[in-house]
Design an enzyme around this catalytic site. Structure first.
Site, PDB file in Angstrom:
ATOM      1  CG  ASP A  50      -1.787  -1.262   1.323  1.00  0.00           C
ATOM      2  OD1 ASP A  50      -1.979  -1.937   0.324  1.00  0.00           O
ATOM      3  OD2 ASP A  50      -2.056  -1.489   2.582  1.00  0.00           O
ATOM      4  CD  GLU A 210      -9.049  -3.320  -0.484  1.00  0.00           C
ATOM      5  OE1 GLU A 210      -9.398  -3.359   0.670  1.00  0.00           O
ATOM      6  OE2 GLU A 210      -8.227  -3.879  -0.620  1.00  0.00           O
ATOM      7  CG  ASP A 288      12.990  15.968 -13.952  1.00  0.00           C
ATOM      8  OD1 ASP A 288      12.133  16.332 -13.303  1.00  0.00           O
ATOM      9  OD2 ASP A 288      14.266  16.089 -13.436  1.00  0.00           O
TER      10      ASP A 288
END
Length: 339
Positions: A50, A210, A288
């Site tokens: 997570d 979820e 970048d």
């Protein structure tokens, strides 16, 4: 989303991690000589479920994760590939305790009003009625974090299994999204980001989902989420999905126009012959060169005992939709571009 027992010591867990083909020690910052043009998945071959990431004012990326490492690990990187373990967000003395014996899951890091604000879930496995979301703050991304206590519990907000927070600002207002397999919900926060406005809760996606994350690009909001079983090792069915909307609160739909409120979606990342259980993605980070990157966790199919390791892949935008090549994790990829 989910939680593991944190039985592996921090130093041992990360001793050999984070090299990606380079012989870097975990405590070393990369030099020009260390840098490769490609990287291998997993980015970190140790359990970091997570993930949530922020680029701080010092130019470094900071990563936080569910506490397989007790008290919530914090890592730092210049390039999203080589990571240094800084420590943990809490200590045994400062960790939240409003959910007895609860684990700290699925943090979400943000910079709000001059502070680093860490929203976190706190729960025991199966504790969907009393789990909830709390808030901690720090003046520096590496902490120390001070716990502000719970924002709400499931039985206080009327949403079962209230975990997996995600913060977003839109049109000058602050919102929190959350939810795990009982609907994805949203509410408005007060301007401090530390308290909620009353009577603002609304449902924005169905019960298949979820770990939502919303990314604004062009005229659309994209809701990323996870479906399936997260935590069954090589048998996990977890995968990352997406829908889009012209409004922050939906309706979010798939390419056929079917609604996430009705549990419809597009698959972004699913397992392959090497990785399985691909889900709970981080924020999208642009390098970048304007390339977009997403980090997420997965099991290595052949060695699921390593836990949910950290993977990264490039997100391509095709006809207004995010895609990961092959809808599955890469084994090797070109490195992100950071000057």
């Amino acid at each position: 989303m989910r939680y593991y027992l944190f039985a592996i010591p921090l130093i041992f867990l990360f001793l050999t991690a984070c090299s990606n083909g380079n012989d870097l020690n975990i405590d070393d910052e990369p030099t020009d000589e260390d840098k490769n043009t490609t990287y291998n998945n997993p980015v970190i071959p140790s359990s970091l479920p997570d993930p949530t990431i922020i680029k701080a004012a010092d130019g470094y990326f900071y990563l936080y994760a569910t506490e397989d490492i007790r008290n919530t690990p914090i890592l730092r990187s210049e390039d999203l590939l080589n990571w240094k373990v800084l420590g943990t967000a809490f200590t045994n003395e400062t960790r939240p305790n409003w959910e007895p014996n609860g684990g700290i899951w699925a943090p979400d890091i943000n910079y709000i009003n001059g502070k680093y604000v860490l929203y976190y879930s706190m729960s025991v496995w199966g504790g969907g009625n009393t789990c909830g979301i709390g808030i901690a703050t720090a003046t520096k991304p590496e902490g120390p974090f001070t716990d502000n206590g719970k924002l709400f519990r499931s039985n206080e907000i009327g949403v079962h299994n209230s975990i997996d927070p995600f913060y977003i600002e839109d049109a000058g207002k602050k919102y929190l999204f959350w939810g795990s397999f009982f609907g994805i919900y949203a509410l408005e926060l007060n301007d401090d980001g530390l308290s909620m406005k009353p009577a603002t809760t609304r449902k924005v996606a169905g019960t298949a989902f979820e770990a939502c994350y919303i990314h604004k690009k062009g005229n659309y909001y994209y809701m990323f989420a996870s479906v399936g079983s997260c935590c069954e090792g090589a048998n996990s069915s977890y995968r990352t999905v997406v829908g889009r909307s012209e409004n922050l609160f939906g309706p979010y739909v798939n390419k056929a126009g079917r609604a996430m409120l009705d549990n419809e979606y597009e698959v972004l990342i699913q397992g392959n012959n090497k990785f399985v259980g691909t889900g709970h993605n981080s924020e999208i980070i642009s390098d970048d060169a304007g390339n977009d990157w997403i980090l997420y966790h997965s099991y290595i199919r052949s060695t699921p005992n390593k836990g949910r390791v950290l993977l990264m892949d490039q997100v391509h935008w095709v006809n207004g939709w995010p895609e990961v090549t092959g809808q599955s994790p890469s084994t090797q990829n070109s490195v992100p571009v950071f000057e």
